[in-house]
Design a protein around this motif. Structure first.
Motif, mmCIF file in Angstrom:
data_model
loop_
_atom_site.group_PDB
_atom_site.id
_atom_site.type_symbol
_atom_site.label_atom_id
_atom_site.label_comp_id
_atom_site.label_asym_id
_atom_site.label_seq_id
_atom_site.Cartn_x
_atom_site.Cartn_y
_atom_site.Cartn_z
ATOM 1 N N VAL A 57 7.047 7.390 54.989
ATOM 2 C CA VAL A 57 8.012 6.467 55.597
ATOM 3 C C VAL A 57 7.338 5.107 55.717
ATOM 4 C CG1 VAL A 57 9.346 8.179 56.900
ATOM 5 C CG2 VAL A 57 7.314 7.155 57.946
ATOM 6 N N GLU A 58 8.121 4.046 55.507
ATOM 7 C CA GLU A 58 7.595 2.694 55.704
ATOM 8 C C GLU A 58 8.079 2.158 57.037
ATOM 9 O OE1 GLU A 58 8.554 -0.244 52.703
ATOM 10 O OE2 GLU A 58 7.475 -1.830 53.781
ATOM 11 N N ALA A 59 7.148 1.647 57.837
ATOM 12 C CA ALA A 59 7.495 1.035 59.120
ATOM 13 C C ALA A 59 7.972 -0.395 58.870
ATOM 14 C CB ALA A 59 6.264 1.023 60.036
ATOM 15 N N VAL A 118 2.410 0.895 56.149
ATOM 16 C CA VAL A 118 2.466 -0.221 57.096
ATOM 17 C C VAL A 118 2.213 -1.540 56.359
ATOM 18 C CG1 VAL A 118 1.384 -1.209 59.156
ATOM 19 C CG2 VAL A 118 1.686 1.274 58.985
ATOM 20 N N ASN A 119 3.101 -2.513 56.559
ATOM 21 C CA ASN A 119 2.933 -3.833 55.943
ATOM 22 C C ASN A 119 1.855 -4.625 56.672
ATOM 23 O OD1 ASN A 119 5.284 -4.124 53.920
ATOM 24 N ND2 ASN A 119 6.271 -3.312 55.773
ATOM 25 N N VAL A 120 0.976 -5.237 55.902
ATOM 26 C CA VAL A 120 -0.075 -6.063 56.489
ATOM 27 C C VAL A 120 0.020 -7.458 55.869
ATOM 28 C CG1 VAL A 120 -2.572 -6.367 56.728
ATOM 29 C CG2 VAL A 120 -1.586 -4.067 56.806
ATOM 30 N N LEU A 150 -1.649 1.217 53.567
ATOM 31 C CA LEU A 150 -1.474 -0.188 53.955
ATOM 32 C C LEU A 150 -0.879 -0.955 52.778
ATOM 33 C CD1 LEU A 150 -4.829 -0.879 55.860
ATOM 34 C CD2 LEU A 150 -2.574 -0.356 56.836
ATOM 35 N N GLU A 151 0.205 -1.690 53.030
ATOM 36 C CA GLU A 151 0.868 -2.466 51.980
ATOM 37 C C GLU A 151 0.447 -3.924 52.072
ATOM 38 O OE1 GLU A 151 5.090 -1.853 51.800
ATOM 39 O OE2 GLU A 151 4.896 0.333 51.865
ATOM 40 N N ILE A 152 -0.215 -4.396 51.031
ATOM 41 C CA ILE A 152 -0.661 -5.789 51.006
ATOM 42 C C ILE A 152 -0.027 -6.497 49.803
ATOM 43 C CG2 ILE A 152 -2.845 -5.306 52.175
ATOM 44 C CD1 ILE A 152 -4.162 -5.273 49.409
ATOM 45 N N ILE A 180 -0.113 -2.224 46.632
ATOM 46 C CA ILE A 180 0.298 -3.610 46.392
ATOM 47 C C ILE A 180 1.811 -3.657 46.508
ATOM 48 C CG2 ILE A 180 0.318 -5.553 44.796
ATOM 49 C CD1 ILE A 180 -2.383 -5.005 44.195
ATOM 50 N N ASP A 181 2.279 -4.465 47.461
ATOM 51 C CA ASP A 181 3.709 -4.586 47.767
ATOM 52 C C ASP A 181 4.338 -5.625 46.838
ATOM 53 O OD1 ASP A 181 5.970 -3.994 49.185
ATOM 54 O OD2 ASP A 181 5.315 -4.935 51.055
ATOM 55 N N ASP A 182 5.653 -5.529 46.657
ATOM 56 C CA ASP A 182 6.399 -6.542 45.884
ATOM 57 C C ASP A 182 5.743 -6.797 44.527
ATOM 58 O OD1 ASP A 182 7.955 -6.826 48.177
ATOM 59 O OD2 ASP A 182 6.796 -8.526 48.920
ATOM 60 N N LEU A 201 1.272 1.118 43.535
ATOM 61 C CA LEU A 201 2.006 -0.130 43.262
ATOM 62 C C LEU A 201 3.434 0.061 43.717
ATOM 63 C CD1 LEU A 201 1.239 -1.256 39.607
ATOM 64 C CD2 LEU A 201 0.136 -1.954 41.752
ATOM 65 N N LYS A 202 3.965 -0.899 44.462
ATOM 66 C CA LYS A 202 5.385 -0.879 44.805
ATOM 67 C C LYS A 202 6.083 -1.951 43.982
ATOM 68 C CE LYS A 202 6.760 0.335 48.836
ATOM 69 N NZ LYS A 202 7.089 0.428 50.283
ATOM 70 N N ILE A 203 6.929 -1.509 43.056
ATOM 71 C CA ILE A 203 7.625 -2.478 42.187
ATOM 72 C C ILE A 203 8.764 -3.107 42.973
ATOM 73 C CG2 ILE A 203 8.879 -2.820 40.034
ATOM 74 C CD1 ILE A 203 7.472 -0.441 38.876
ATOM 75 N N ALA A 237 9.254 2.705 43.365
ATOM 76 C CA ALA A 237 10.304 1.736 43.043
ATOM 77 C C ALA A 237 11.053 1.400 44.326
ATOM 78 C CB ALA A 237 11.263 2.312 42.003
ATOM 79 N N GLU A 238 11.089 0.116 44.663
ATOM 80 C CA GLU A 238 11.772 -0.360 45.886
ATOM 81 C C GLU A 238 13.235 -0.654 45.616
ATOM 82 O OE1 GLU A 238 10.163 -4.158 46.906
ATOM 83 O OE2 GLU A 238 8.585 -3.346 48.181
ATOM 84 N N GLY A 239 14.081 -0.404 46.599
ATOM 85 C CA GLY A 239 15.466 -0.894 46.530
ATOM 86 C C GLY A 239 16.363 -0.148 45.559
HETATM 87 CA CA CA Z 1 6.610 -3.313 52.164
#
Ligand code: CA
Ligand code: C2E
Ligand code: CA
Ligand code: CA
Length: 281
Positions: A57-59, A118-120, A150-152, A180-182, A201-203, A237-239
């Motif tokens: 889960v992403e906070a 968790v987004n940092v 940790l998402e950076i 790696i976010d985005d 990797l989060k696309i 894959a996001e979204g």
């Molecule tokens: Ca994120």
């Protein structure tokens, strides 16, 4: 026409003033919001595309503002970055999400996610003592390091490479995983991926939006997935919003999906039901 222009200008000045006043007010209010316990966390499931199970889960932070209602990050994260309040907010997010993770496990190990993401922000990561804070937060909550992702951002990994990379390596040596976010929105060259001390990797959603209708986007996403796998990185894959996108991404071998198709960000008490049962697909 001249009178109309003048009216427009005055209205514009008025809006500008209101906007600036609100920004200033928000900046000041942000400083007190932690002590006033006005931040909330929602959690969005991350689904394994092969098994359809919720694994993580992403906070995602929200601000319960005393007069403006529940505000999303768009309304305050940038201001918090500018003022530096993001460091304290980010530390709160880290501690609270780990405490929540421990509560899910204590209540029902079979109905809880296996990790929390968790987004940092870059500023938070670069604040001296960040690695120690992560270590302390894990100990305090009694959560094992591999349960934390940790998402950076891409730009953080590129800038100040030496110190950032040293800290990334320390965190990974502790057992914490890094994402790696985005991904795709920054400037990192794909060949650089091999050396980056990260696991996931989060696309970005902007690439997923067109994956069904644009051949070019599809080839790009397919290339990212293949390359990531080549370097032993997992891909999220996001979204994802519809079945078609999900099918295409699963066929490409993309590992995880996150998006409204599976679930929107929800309050923590709603997570066990989503984790226990298979999501309705
Ligand atoms: Ca994120
Ligand atoms: P992000 O890290 O890229 O997070 C994903 C965003 O996309 C979230 O927006 C999520 O609600 C939204 N989303 C997920 N699936 C879908 C979908 O299928 N369709 C659409 N239209 N949107 C979807 P949210 O919660 O508004 O967060 C926005 C951004 O704020 C995040 O983008 C992240 O960069 C930042 N953020 C959120 N929480 C934190 C935090 O605790 N710390 C920091 N530094 N940044 C945060
Ligand atoms: Ca994104
Ligand atoms: Ca982001």
């Amino acid at each position: 026409a001249k009178g109309a222009d003048k009216g427009t200008w005055q209205r514009y000045r008025g809006e500008l003033h209101t906007d600036m006043a609100q920004r200033l007010e928000t900046r000041v209010a942000l400083l007190d919001a932690i002590d006033a316990e006005q931040f909330r966390l929602l959690y969005q499931p991350i689904v394994n595309l092969r098994t359809n199970r919720v694994e993580g889960v992403e906070a995602l932070v929200r601000w319960q503002h005393p007069t403006r209602g529940l505000l999303g990050p768009y309304h305050f994260i940038e201001l918090a970055e500018e003022s530096g309040a993001i460091v304290a907010i980010g530390n709160w997010v880290l501690r609270e999400s780990l405490a929540q993770f421990a509560r899910w496990h204590a209540d029902d190990p079979s109905g809880s996610p296996s990790y929390v993401s968790v987004n940092v922000s870059a500023r938070q990561f670069r604040t001296p003592g960040f690695v120690d804070r992560v270590r302390a937060a894990l100990t305090e909550a009694g959560v094992e390091p591999p349960r934390l992702l940790l998402e950076i951002t891409e730009s953080l990994v590129l800038r100040d490479a030496d110190q950032v990379w040293a800290d990334l390596r320390t965190l990974r040596a502790l057992g914490v995983r890094m994402a790696i976010d985005d991904f795709g929105t920054g400037y990192s060259s794909l060949s650089y991926l091999r050396e980056m001390p990260v696991d996931v990797l989060k696309i970005d959603k902007s690439f997923i939006d067109d994956v069904l209708h644009s051949e070019k986007q599809r080839v790009l996403v397919e290339t990212i997935v293949a390359l990531a796998h080549n370097f032993e990185l997992r891909v999220v894959a996001e979204g994802i919003e519809d079945h078609g996108q999900r099918a295409v991404l699963t066929a490409m071998g993309c590992d995880y999906g996150q998006g409204y198709l599976f679930a929107k960000p929800v309050r923590p008490e709603e997570i066990p039901a989503l984790t226990r049962v298979e999501p309705a697909l």
